[in-house]
Design a protein around this motif. Structure first.
Motif, PDB file in Angstrom:
ATOM      1  N   LEU A 165       0.810  -1.118  -0.084  1.00  0.00           N
ATOM      2  CA  LEU A 165      -0.070   0.105  -0.087  1.00  0.00           C
ATOM      3  C   LEU A 165       0.767   1.360   0.074  1.00  0.00           C
ATOM      4  CD1 LEU A 165      -2.742  -0.778   2.710  1.00  0.00           C
ATOM      5  CD2 LEU A 165      -2.893  -1.134   0.245  1.00  0.00           C
ATOM      6  N   PHE A 166       1.991   1.339   0.205  1.00  0.00           N
ATOM      7  CA  PHE A 166       2.964   2.384   0.338  1.00  0.00           C
ATOM      8  C   PHE A 166       3.616   2.937  -0.710  1.00  0.00           C
ATOM      9  CE2 PHE A 166       2.538   0.178   4.523  1.00  0.00           C
ATOM     10  CZ  PHE A 166       1.803   1.482   5.399  1.00  0.00           C
ATOM     11  N   ARG A 167       3.932   4.004  -0.715  1.00  0.00           N
ATOM     12  CA  ARG A 167       4.816   4.635  -1.868  1.00  0.00           C
ATOM     13  C   ARG A 167       5.618   5.647  -1.350  1.00  0.00           C
ATOM     14  NH1 ARG A 167       3.351   0.878  -3.697  1.00  0.00           N
ATOM     15  NH2 ARG A 167       1.957   0.426  -5.579  1.00  0.00           N
ATOM     16  N   PRO A 168       6.893   5.981  -1.805  1.00  0.00           N
ATOM     17  CA  PRO A 168       7.657   7.098  -1.245  1.00  0.00           C
ATOM     18  C   PRO A 168       6.847   8.304  -1.144  1.00  0.00           C
ATOM     19  CG  PRO A 168       8.700   5.591  -3.007  1.00  0.00           C
ATOM     20  CD  PRO A 168       7.449   5.365  -2.934  1.00  0.00           C
ATOM     21  N   GLY A 169       7.047   9.098   0.043  1.00  0.00           N
ATOM     22  CA  GLY A 169       6.764  10.356   0.023  1.00  0.00           C
ATOM     23  C   GLY A 169       7.433  11.247  -0.425  1.00  0.00           C
ATOM     24  N   GLY A 170       6.966  12.671  -0.464  1.00  0.00           N
ATOM     25  CA  GLY A 170       8.022  13.680  -1.249  1.00  0.00           C
ATOM     26  C   GLY A 170       9.062  14.181  -0.335  1.00  0.00           C
ATOM     27  N   GLY A 171       9.513  13.489   1.062  1.00  0.00           N
ATOM     28  CA  GLY A 171      10.388  14.174   1.685  1.00  0.00           C
ATOM     29  C   GLY A 171      11.665  13.761   1.486  1.00  0.00           C
ATOM     30  N   ASP A 172      12.631  13.845   2.427  1.00  0.00           N
ATOM     31  CA  ASP A 172      13.780  13.847   2.115  1.00  0.00           C
ATOM     32  C   ASP A 172      14.412  12.466   1.846  1.00  0.00           C
ATOM     33  OD1 ASP A 172      14.399  16.297   3.266  1.00  0.00           O
ATOM     34  OD2 ASP A 172      14.333  15.645   5.452  1.00  0.00           O
ATOM     35  N   VAL A 226      20.916   1.715  -1.478  1.00  0.00           N
ATOM     36  CA  VAL A 226      19.554   1.996  -1.784  1.00  0.00           C
ATOM     37  C   VAL A 226      19.178   3.368  -1.286  1.00  0.00           C
ATOM     38  CG1 VAL A 226      17.211   1.412  -1.498  1.00  0.00           C
ATOM     39  CG2 VAL A 226      18.907  -0.263  -2.106  1.00  0.00           C
ATOM     40  N   GLU A 227      18.343   4.135  -1.972  1.00  0.00           N
ATOM     41  CA  GLU A 227      17.869   5.426  -1.631  1.00  0.00           C
ATOM     42  C   GLU A 227      16.431   5.262  -1.026  1.00  0.00           C
ATOM     43  OE1 GLU A 227      18.561   9.400  -3.441  1.00  0.00           O
ATOM     44  OE2 GLU A 227      16.186   9.230  -3.711  1.00  0.00           O
ATOM     45  N   TYR A 228      16.010   5.747   0.381  1.00  0.00           N
ATOM     46  CA  TYR A 228      14.872   5.308   0.911  1.00  0.00           C
ATOM     47  C   TYR A 228      14.239   6.803   1.138  1.00  0.00           C
ATOM     48  CZ  TYR A 228      16.934   0.930   1.953  1.00  0.00           C
ATOM     49  OH  TYR A 228      17.200  -0.395   2.068  1.00  0.00           O
ATOM     50  N   THR A 259      24.908  -1.631   5.529  1.00  0.00           N
ATOM     51  CA  THR A 259      23.853  -2.667   5.809  1.00  0.00           C
ATOM     52  C   THR A 259      23.570  -3.104   6.985  1.00  0.00           C
ATOM     53  OG1 THR A 259      23.877  -3.347   3.307  1.00  0.00           O
ATOM     54  CG2 THR A 259      22.726  -4.634   4.842  1.00  0.00           C
ATOM     55  N   GLY A 260      22.339  -3.049   7.405  1.00  0.00           N
ATOM     56  CA  GLY A 260      22.058  -3.862   8.671  1.00  0.00           C
ATOM     57  C   GLY A 260      20.550  -3.784   9.419  1.00  0.00           C
ATOM     58  N   PHE A 261      20.253  -4.396  10.534  1.00  0.00           N
ATOM     59  CA  PHE A 261      19.005  -4.390  11.183  1.00  0.00           C
ATOM     60  C   PHE A 261      18.607  -3.233  12.167  1.00  0.00           C
ATOM     61  CE2 PHE A 261      18.433  -8.840   9.775  1.00  0.00           C
ATOM     62  CZ  PHE A 261      17.087  -8.627   9.460  1.00  0.00           C
ATOM     63  N   SER A 262      19.881  -2.364  12.029  1.00  0.00           N
ATOM     64  CA  SER A 262      19.896  -1.104  12.947  1.00  0.00           C
ATOM     65  C   SER A 262      20.842  -0.018  12.294  1.00  0.00           C
ATOM     66  CB  SER A 262      20.258  -1.192  14.465  1.00  0.00           C
ATOM     67  OG  SER A 262      21.698  -1.738  14.525  1.00  0.00           O
ATOM     68  N   ALA A 263      20.593   1.206  12.843  1.00  0.00           N
ATOM     69  CA  ALA A 263      21.164   2.399  12.237  1.00  0.00           C
ATOM     70  C   ALA A 263      21.447   3.385  13.478  1.00  0.00           C
ATOM     71  CB  ALA A 263      20.880   2.715  10.674  1.00  0.00           C
ATOM     72  N   GLN A 264      22.550   4.107  13.167  1.00  0.00           N
ATOM     73  CA  GLN A 264      22.826   5.442  14.014  1.00  0.00           C
ATOM     74  C   GLN A 264      22.865   6.463  13.193  1.00  0.00           C
ATOM     75  OE1 GLN A 264      26.189   3.922  16.744  1.00  0.00           O
ATOM     76  NE2 GLN A 264      24.843   4.230  18.332  1.00  0.00           N
ATOM     77  N   GLU A 265      23.944   6.618  12.311  1.00  0.00           N
ATOM     78  CA  GLU A 265      23.829   7.249  11.472  1.00  0.00           C
ATOM     79  C   GLU A 265      23.571   7.081  10.035  1.00  0.00           C
ATOM     80  OE1 GLU A 265      28.299   9.658  12.826  1.00  0.00           O
ATOM     81  OE2 GLU A 265      28.518   8.015  11.368  1.00  0.00           O
ATOM     82  N   CYS A 266      22.985   8.115   9.074  1.00  0.00           N
ATOM     83  CA  CYS A 266      22.620   8.094   7.927  1.00  0.00           C
ATOM     84  C   CYS A 266      22.660   9.418   7.052  1.00  0.00           C
ATOM     85  CB  CYS A 266      21.074   7.581   7.787  1.00  0.00           C
ATOM     86  SG  CYS A 266      19.911   8.962   8.263  1.00  0.00           S
ATOM     87  N   PHE A 267      22.579   9.193   5.915  1.00  0.00           N
ATOM     88  CA  PHE A 267      22.698  10.681   5.332  1.00  0.00           C
ATOM     89  C   PHE A 267      21.323  10.839   4.501  1.00  0.00           C
ATOM     90  CE2 PHE A 267      26.847   8.384   4.469  1.00  0.00           C
ATOM     91  CZ  PHE A 267      27.647   9.261   4.571  1.00  0.00           C
ATOM     92  N   VAL A 268      21.082  12.268   4.804  1.00  0.00           N
ATOM     93  CA  VAL A 268      19.636  12.733   4.688  1.00  0.00           C
ATOM     94  C   VAL A 268      20.127  13.796   3.780  1.00  0.00           C
ATOM     95  CG1 VAL A 268      17.719  14.061   5.425  1.00  0.00           C
ATOM     96  CG2 VAL A 268      18.738  12.344   7.076  1.00  0.00           C
ATOM     97  N   ASN A 269      19.508  13.531   2.519  1.00  0.00           N
ATOM     98  CA  ASN A 269      20.065  14.545   1.453  1.00  0.00           C
ATOM     99  C   ASN A 269      21.381  14.866   1.158  1.00  0.00           C
ATOM    100  OD1 ASN A 269      17.158  15.000   0.881  1.00  0.00           O
ATOM    101  ND2 ASN A 269      16.710  16.714   2.170  1.00  0.00           N
ATOM    102  N   GLY A 270      22.137  13.818   1.570  1.00  0.00           N
ATOM    103  CA  GLY A 270      23.497  14.014   1.429  1.00  0.00           C
ATOM    104  C   GLY A 270      24.289  14.312   2.805  1.00  0.00           C
ATOM    105  N   GLN A 271      23.606  14.821   3.719  1.00  0.00           N
ATOM    106  CA  GLN A 271      24.228  15.313   4.725  1.00  0.00           C
ATOM    107  C   GLN A 271      24.263  14.268   6.021  1.00  0.00           C
ATOM    108  OE1 GLN A 271      25.537  18.362   5.199  1.00  0.00           O
ATOM    109  NE2 GLN A 271      25.211  18.396   3.052  1.00  0.00           N
ATOM    110  N   LEU A 272      25.421  14.176   6.634  1.00  0.00           N
ATOM    111  CA  LEU A 272      25.291  12.959   7.726  1.00  0.00           C
ATOM    112  C   LEU A 272      24.830  13.516   8.803  1.00  0.00           C
ATOM    113  CD1 LEU A 272      26.756  10.181   8.339  1.00  0.00           C
ATOM    114  CD2 LEU A 272      28.610  11.334   9.253  1.00  0.00           C
TER     115      LEU A 272
END
Length: 339
Positions: free
Chosen positions: A186-193, A264-266, A200-213
Motif C-alpha cells: 500500500l505504501f509509496r515513497p513520500g515527497g520528503g527527504d 539504496v535510497e529510501y 547494511t543492517g537491522f539497525s542504524a545510528q548515522e545516515c545521510f539525509v539529502n547527502g548530509q550525515l
C-alpha cells in the motif's frame, strides 16, 4: 469426534478454524500450512503439516487475535509428494537449489533467529533465487509475550519444534500450472527527504539525509516522523518497505524489522488513510483465485484491521512476509494459473 460435524466453508487462501476442525484437516492426509499460538500447535497430532507460531489472523470474518484458533491452508499436490526440509543458517542458501524444477516453495522462518537474519540480508543472492517461486512468512508471538517467548517453527511429520531453524515445503507442480506470486504494498515513497545508509543492517545510528550525515534517531525525533510509516525504496521497479522496530533517541539508535541496504535510497512513506479499504481497492479481480497468502502484523496493528477485511484474501498476520526476499508491511499471495 462428531461425525455429523460440517466442515467450515473455506475461503480461497485458507481458513481460521477451531482445534477440532484442524484435526479433521490433518487426519485427511492433506498437506497443510498452519499458523497458531505455540501452545495450540503442540496439541496437534502427526500429519503432513508445517507451522509457524502467530496468534494474529486475517480470517474469513475479518481481522482476529486468538490463542484458541488455527489458520489452515491446504497446499496443492498436483504432481507428486511435497517434501519438508529444515534449514539452519549454514544450509539456508540451498533453499532454492533444493526446490523442484517446476513448483512452489513455502518457507517459515522463526523471527529474531540467526536464520532470519541471514535470509533477510542475503536471500536475493542465493543461488537459483528468483528462478523458482518461493513465498513464506516469519513466525512470531503474541505481542504481550515479546521478550518472554521465542517464535517457533514446527514439522508436523516429526512433531519437531525449532526456534533457530527454518522449515520449507517444496511442492512439485505439473508443467501446466504456474504459481504466480503477487506483492500488494500500500505504501509509496513520500515527497520528503532522501535517506541513505553507510552500511547494511537491522539497525542504524548515522545516515545521510539529502547527502548530509546525521543521527537517524535524532532526525526522526526532531522532525516528528510517524514511524508507523515505513521507509520505502525502489528495488528494481518494486516498492519494498523497511519498517521501524524501535527508536532510542537517548542512545541514538534505530532498529528495523528488515535490513536497510547501503546502496539504496529510501524515503518515508506517504500515509494510508484507510488500510482495509486500500487493500480491497488495490486487489485485482483474479485475487479471488489466490491459494495462499500472508500479511503483516504492522498492517494489522497500525491499520486497525481487527474486525476489518482486506478484500477476499485471508491469511496469518506475520512478523515478516517472504516473496523471494524478506518484506515488511506487505501482503503476499499466490495464484495457481493454468498455462
Amino acid at each position: 469426534m462428531n461425525a455429523s460435524r460440517t466442515p467450515p466453508a473455506r475461503p480461497v487462501s485458507g481458513t481460521l478454524m477451531d482445534l477440532q476442525d484442524a484435526l479433521v484437516a490433518i487426519r485427511s492426509g492433506a498437506y497443510l500450512t498452519i499458523a497458531a499460538d505455540e501452545a495450540l500447535l503442540r496439541r496437534l497430532p502427526p500429519g503432513n503439516w508445517l507451522a509457524g507460531s502467530i496468534p494474529y489472523f486475517m480470517a474469513q470474518d475479518g481481522g482476529e487475535t486468538s490463542r484458541q484458533k488455527l489458520f489452515v491452508t491446504e497446499l496443492p499436490t498436483h504432481a507428486g509428494t511435497p517434501q519438508l526440509r529444515w534449514y539452519d543458517a549454514a544450509s539456508l542458501p540451498k533453499v532454492a537449489l533444493d526446490a523442484p524444477a517446476h513448483g512452489l516453495t513455502v518457507l517459515i522462518v522463526p523471527a529474531f533467529s540467526d536464520v532470519h537474519s541471514r535470509f533477510a540480508r542475503e536471500a536475493p543472492a542465493f543461488e537459483d533465487m528468483y528462478m523458482k517461486p518461493l513465498v513464506g512468512w516469519i513466525a512470531g508471538v503474541h505481542l504481550d509475550d515479546l521478550g518472554q517467548a521465542a517464535p517457533v517453527v514446527a514439522n508436523g511429520q516429526t512433531l519437531v519444534f525449532s526456534q533457530d531453524r527454518a522449515l520449507a515445503v517444496h511442492i512439485p507442480l505439473p508443467e501446466s500450472i504456474y504459481p504466480r506470486i503477487d506483492i500488494l504494498n500500500l505504501f509509496r515513497p513520500g515527497g520528503g527527504d532522501a535517506i541513505r545508509f553507510p552500511s547494511t543492517g537491522f539497525s542504524a545510528q548515522e545516515c545521510f539525509v539529502n547527502g548530509q550525515l546525521v543521527n537517524l534517531a535524532q532526525y526522526l525525533t526532531q522532525h516528528h516522523i510517524d514511524t508507523r510509516l515505513p521507509l520505502v525504496a525502489d528495488y528494481s521497479g518494486a516498492m519494498i518497505n523497511v519498517s521501524f522496530k524501535a527508536v532510542d533517541a537517548a542512545a541514538g539508535r534505530v532498529d528495523f524489522y528488515a535490513p536497510v541496504f547501503d546502496d539504496v535510497e529510501y524515503r518515508i512513506a506517504e500515509p494510508v488513510p484507510d488500510y482495509a479499504q486500500a487493500f480491497a481497492q488495490s486487489l485485482p479481480g483474479d485475487a479471488l483465485g489466490a491459494r495462499w497468502s500472508c500479511n503483516c502484523i504492522l498492517n494489522y496493528l497500525y491499520g486497525g484491521l481487527e474486525g476489518q477485511r482486506t478484500g477476499p484474501i485471508t491469511g496469518p498476520m506475520t512478523f515478516g512476509e517472504i516473496a523471494y526476499q524478506l518484506l515488511n508491511q506487505t501482503m503476499v499471495y499466490v495464484n495457481l494459473e493454468r498455462l
